[in-house]
Design a protein around this motif. Sequence first.
Motif, short mmCIF file in Angstrom:
data_model
loop_
_atom_site.label_atom_id
_atom_site.label_comp_id
_atom_site.label_asym_id
_atom_site.label_seq_id
_atom_site.Cartn_x
_atom_site.Cartn_y
_atom_site.Cartn_z
N UNK A 1 0.71 -1.20 -0.34
CA UNK A 1 0.18 0.20 0.15
C UNK A 1 0.77 1.06 0.16
N UNK A 2 1.79 1.24 1.17
CA UNK A 2 3.08 2.44 0.79
C UNK A 2 3.27 2.71 -0.89
N UNK B 1 0.77 4.09 -2.90
CA UNK B 1 1.05 5.02 -2.70
C UNK B 1 1.86 6.11 -3.25
N UNK B 2 2.91 5.89 -3.06
CA UNK B 2 4.13 6.53 -3.74
C UNK B 2 4.07 6.88 -5.19
N UNK B 3 3.88 5.97 -5.38
CA UNK B 3 3.60 5.57 -7.16
C UNK B 3 2.55 6.68 -7.57
N UNK B 4 1.35 6.37 -6.51
CA UNK B 4 0.24 7.69 -6.72
C UNK B 4 0.34 9.26 -7.26
N UNK B 5 1.02 8.59 -6.01
CA UNK B 5 1.10 11.05 -5.95
C UNK B 5 2.56 11.02 -6.35
N UNK B 6 3.31 10.08 -7.84
CA UNK B 6 4.21 10.38 -8.15
C UNK B 6 5.90 10.02 -8.48
N UNK C 1 1.48 -1.12 -8.26
CA UNK C 1 0.83 -0.88 -9.20
C UNK C 1 0.53 0.53 -8.63
N UNK C 2 0.25 1.76 -9.15
CA UNK C 2 0.13 2.31 -8.03
C UNK C 2 -1.91 2.54 -7.77
N UNK C 3 -2.11 1.73 -8.79
CA UNK C 3 -3.90 1.61 -8.70
C UNK C 3 -3.84 0.72 -7.08
N UNK D 1 -3.01 1.25 -4.37
CA UNK D 1 -3.23 3.25 -3.26
C UNK D 1 -4.79 3.06 -3.30
N UNK D 2 -5.30 3.08 -4.19
CA UNK D 2 -6.54 3.65 -4.32
C UNK D 2 -7.63 2.56 -3.18
N UNK D 3 -9.09 2.61 -3.49
CA UNK D 3 -9.62 2.17 -2.39
C UNK D 3 -9.54 0.83 -2.89
N UNK E 1 -12.22 -1.24 -1.97
CA UNK E 1 -13.59 -0.92 -2.25
C UNK E 1 -14.25 -0.81 -2.81
#
Lengths: 239, 721
Positions: B611-612, B615-620, B712-714, B716-718, B720
Amino acid sequence: MSAPIVQLSNVVKEYPLGHVTVTALDGVSLDIDAGDFITIAGPSGSGKTTILNMIGCVDVPTRGEVVVDGQPTRTLSDRALTSLRLHKLGFIFQSFNLIPVLSVAQNVEFPLLLQGHIGAAERKKRVAEMVEKVGLTPQSGQRPSELSGGQRQRVAIARALVTRPRIVMADEPTANLDSVTGQNIIELMRHLNETEQTTFIFSTHDPKVMAHAKRIVRIKDGKVEDDGRGNASNNQAAA
Amino acid sequence: MNPYEWRLIARLSLHNLLNHRVKSLIIGVIILMGSFLVVVGTAMLDSIESSMSRSIISSLAGHLQVYSNKGKDELAIFGGMMMAAEDIGKMPDFKQVKQTLSADPNVKAIIPMGIDFATIFSGNEIDDVLEDMRKAAKINDQAALTDLRRKLMQLVSMMRQEFTQQLKITSNIKKYTDGLKELDVVSAPEFWKDFETNPLPVLDHFDSKIAGLAADGVLYYFRYVGTDLAAFQENFDRLKIVRGEMVPKGKRGFLFNNKILEDYVKNKVARDLDWIHRKIIEDQKPHNDSEVRTRIRQNMRQFRKVTFQLTPANAEKLEAELDNILKETPRAPVTDPKDDFSKNFAPLDPNSRESRLNRKLQDFLWVDSGNIARRYEFFYKVVAPMIKLYPFNAGDTITLRGLTKSGYMKAVNVKVYGVFEFEGLGKSDLAGGHSLMDIMTFRDLYGFLTDDKKKELAEIKSETGIKEVNQDNAEAELFGSAATPIEKAAESDGTFDEFAGLQLTGQKEFQDALMARSFDQEAVDNGVALNAAIILKDPGKLRETQMRLEETAKAAKLDLKVVDWQKASGIVGQFVVLVRVVLFIAIFIIFAVALVIINNSMVMATMERVMEIGTMRAIGAQSRLVLTLFLSETLLLATISGGLGAFLGAGFISWLGRQGIPAVTDILVFLFSGPKLFPEWGVQNLVIAFAMILMISLISTFYPALIATRIRPAVAMSPKE
């Protein structure tokens, strides 16, 4: 009228699940204007998060086109998508997703460091401003584990906004919060939407949260049931 | 990556290390242990290699060794796999080799050598006494003759006792009956009636009839180095004369290695007592240790090695002294039947003085932990002066027998000047394996003679009236017939005196004259050597000097091999290489296990951080940042714990370096270049450890890091909808 900041055109997203292919989005078309405060609503499994993933550039469509701030995303490399996310988008997650080992200020500073071109003084100033805006100045040195759920989500909001993104994605931002805190969080988002002119796109199935949205897009079974302008998936393109 | 990202990585790495304490601890401890082990292992090996090189270089090998390219075997100074000398060819003209190679600026000295095996025969007790009596008779020393006659009769008396005992148990009755008859003859007073006026017929009778009845003498087989002793002493400064003196410059002479004398040649009772004393006092073994027990029992049985050597007066004196020491140093009561050695006692005849002495001596040799120290001291203070502890002593002339190059047995007389050891290596079997003699004697024994030498020998031969019988005319000379000369068995290349071994008359006079001769440095250099030790001025330039000398020898058409001390020393020199291989295999296994453990821990840690990372990937964060983050986290941990391990390892080695590691076995004395090893660590040990640790850490983390980049950054998304 200016061009929409986000455009989804006939977006199809399919996932392989064993031998079966699951269609999460089935021909979704949607325009979102800059400065909007829009919610994607729908029951669980309807495709809300998938739409957010497409808009948030954390995933790409199987077919169709997603254009974010004028940039078509389907053919972009992972590197380019990441760069797009870093500079144009901000994220608020349902589970807050803070880096547990970093303090409040360090979490907020995180995307600024990734951007790489902002000097220390500027970073410090921006972080302080953002932390103040979300009301966490006294807690800026604390770790996420020392904060309440609402405070954590405020940190996430500060982190999402500190890079001054064009769009902020929020996936069920109040789902893990009690109703009062959830209400406060949505009000904060709305306030920032108005003061910072940032487009907010968030998903929820909480009617009280939905009530704050300027526009509600309803999704059902991977299709737009109502785009908040009286259109559905099958007639959006024509509209 | 930009500098801010590096800063971010540093911040995250540090925080993650501190926050994931269990993982950090597990991996850190493994890395620490690995690093500690590598530093300690490599530092120990380096120290052993360095001390072993000191042993090898300073005892026999020198920095380099040079020998002929034509030999069948490789030089192995400390012996190869066989118990025979290697065929390393020869350098026919050492002078040329010395002159050619000495021109090199880094060569300090070149010392000629010839290493081979020789035998020395030590006669039995009767032989020894008879030889002493002949010497006394020659100078008409009546007092010595009387004393020695008593000793001889004491031996006869002991032999009579033993033969009488043997008659009761043997099936070979004739042998002992005849023997007793001969002993009766020499015991009768009339046998001795003309002894004072004409002793030689009596001695001849003993030689022919009695000496053969006594127990056989012993043949000693040992390795020697024939060398330029003066140059050897100058350049191998560990050489220490422990008894006697150094062979004077320009003289023929022999130096026994103390270790050989102590371990193989010394009186057996003394030798066994030394061993028991060492085991109980130095090694702290109890007297009922099975090995010690066996040796005590064995020593009790060989009491005759002492009593046979006693003059009657000494026997009487010793009996009285034994009474005292036995009273003074009683044995602890025997509780275990295994410690009861009373059945080893010879039968006691209270009326026989010999029998009483035998019993008391056996009783004395039945030592235990409580009395060994005192009895050992008594043995060397009281018993040793009454017997001949060593069959060969400084001042004796010994007859060395060896095989010449072409396989003839040749005998050479040489005077023993003294006993030596290599300082600090006194207990080492390897450094103690070679005796030393002058190179002239070596050349004689090995069958190498130069023209000059031949001329010199011819002069001595004519002076002493020696008649040479060589193989070509042997039959005619020996049997008086003019038979066809026997076909030559070996090719002579002119440097050999193949047949000098067949001298028949005037042999002793010839040998004496030879020993009395002096020779100069020219004679030492101007002849054959099998190999030569090269001492360097700057040992640090060993490799380049070796290559340069090879070139020089090649240019001078000398056809020589130049090898370093490690190669020259034979299998001993390869020891460290072998241990190093074993150590690295062990380290490899440990690291392979560590690699799996670190890898598993990191994979698990990665799974926990999905998850961490998402998240890092998602925020760039780019995937390369994630990869770098994972690798740097391990690198940081490896640097800290590996550094700590290396520091502890270096500290441990420093501590050992102050305490010293005792060399508990003889081989370790050699490897440690003395009784203790004082290991040292060097920067290279830390660098090797550090490099290995970093490599292992990076390899073990690479796969988990790669998994992390694929998150994958995805995610990090919920989760659910």
